[in-house]
Design a protein around this motif. Structure first.
Motif, short mmCIF file in Angstrom:
data_model
loop_
_atom_site.label_atom_id
_atom_site.label_comp_id
_atom_site.label_asym_id
_atom_site.label_seq_id
_atom_site.Cartn_x
_atom_site.Cartn_y
_atom_site.Cartn_z
N LEU A 1 0.71 -1.17 0.10
CA LEU A 1 0.27 -0.04 -0.15
C LEU A 1 0.90 1.20 -0.03
O LEU A 1 0.60 2.19 -0.66
CB LEU A 1 -1.03 0.13 1.31
N SER B 1 0.85 3.97 -2.86
CA SER B 1 0.59 5.40 -2.52
C SER B 1 1.61 6.30 -2.84
O SER B 1 1.38 7.31 -3.62
CB SER B 1 0.36 5.53 -1.10
N SER C 1 -3.49 2.82 -7.70
CA SER C 1 -4.33 2.32 -6.98
C SER C 1 -4.51 0.69 -7.23
O SER C 1 -4.15 0.52 -8.32
CB SER C 1 -5.55 3.23 -6.97
N THR D 1 -7.83 -2.68 3.15
CA THR D 1 -8.70 -1.40 3.85
C THR D 1 -8.40 -1.22 5.01
O THR D 1 -8.84 -0.31 5.76
CB THR D 1 -10.26 -1.72 3.45
N SER E 1 -5.90 4.17 1.27
CA SER E 1 -6.47 5.02 0.27
C SER E 1 -5.96 4.46 -1.17
O SER E 1 -6.34 4.70 -2.15
CB SER E 1 -6.23 6.43 0.61
N ALA E 2 -4.71 3.82 -1.15
CA ALA E 2 -4.39 3.02 -2.49
C ALA E 2 -5.19 2.01 -2.95
O ALA E 2 -4.92 1.55 -3.97
CB ALA E 2 -2.82 2.70 -2.13
N PHE E 3 -6.15 1.54 -2.09
CA PHE E 3 -6.85 0.41 -2.41
C PHE E 3 -7.99 0.91 -3.27
O PHE E 3 -8.82 1.65 -2.43
CB PHE E 3 -7.47 -0.46 -1.35
N GLU E 4 -8.26 0.65 -4.39
CA GLU E 4 -9.59 1.12 -5.17
C GLU E 4 -10.86 0.60 -5.02
O GLU E 4 -11.77 1.19 -4.61
CB GLU E 4 -9.03 1.54 -6.62
N ALA F 1 -8.44 1.29 -10.86
CA ALA F 1 -7.06 0.87 -10.58
C ALA F 1 -6.05 0.72 -11.68
O ALA F 1 -6.55 0.43 -12.74
CB ALA F 1 -7.24 -0.41 -9.66
#
Length: 169
Positions: free
Chosen positions: A23, A27, A32, A49, A56-59, A105
């Motif tokens: 992550l 980031s 993402s 998450t 926030s890097a996870f879409e 992503a």
């Protein structure tokens, strides 16, 4: 400080550290991540998450347990699933590419396999992974974890998927 608040008691420290690293790298690069999960049932998405400060890097994540879900949500041709089987290289690659296409992503990873015993002809612990990144060939990996139980297979899936994401970043 715990790396992931919710899953921390159940996961090895190395898995949590790998999730944080992936992550953070995503980031830092402004990228993402999307996931397409079958046998892990969203466990990877939950982990990604759960890491505070960089989640926030996870879409988005797709939990596509049934063949219908794989086809409907990831736009995989039903003929691919029917001819190759839901647990196959072709489907794992199509899942990763489908997650990339159906999201915003830049990197997507997929997991499809038999976490438990499955049917009479299914190999317990057989899992196929795909990892797609725009402009690059989609990577595939196959693992034979053996009949070690659903929970341990799922944790091993996290390890492989995070390693593939790390490499793709």
């Amino acid at each position: 400080m715990s790396e992931s608040e919710t899953l921390s008691p159940a996961l090895p420290d190395a898995v949590e550290a790998a999730a944080r690293r992936v992550l953070q790298r995503a980031s830092d690069a402004g990228l993402s991540i999307a996931t397409a999960e079958s046998c892990t049932g969203g466990l990877l998405a939950s982990l990604l998450t759960d890491v505070e400060g960089v989640s926030s890097a996870f879409e988005r994540g797709f939990v596509v347990y049934s063949p219908e879900a794989k086809c409907e949500l990831l736009h995989i041709a039903r003929t691919v699933v029917d001819s190759c089987g839901a647990v196959s290289q072709d489907v794992a690659v199509a899942m990763a590419e489908g997650a990339l296409a159906a999201s915003h992503a830049e990197v997507a990873v997929s997991i499809t396999g038999f976490a438990g015993r499955g049917g009479p002809d299914d190999e317990p612990g057989l899992v196929h992974f795909g990892c797609a990144r725009a402009g690059r060939p989609t990577e595939h990996r196959c693992a034979h974890f053996g009949n070690i139980g659903r929970g341990p297979v799922r944790v091993k899936c996290l390890e492989v998927a995070l390693e593939m994401l790390d490499k793709a970043l």
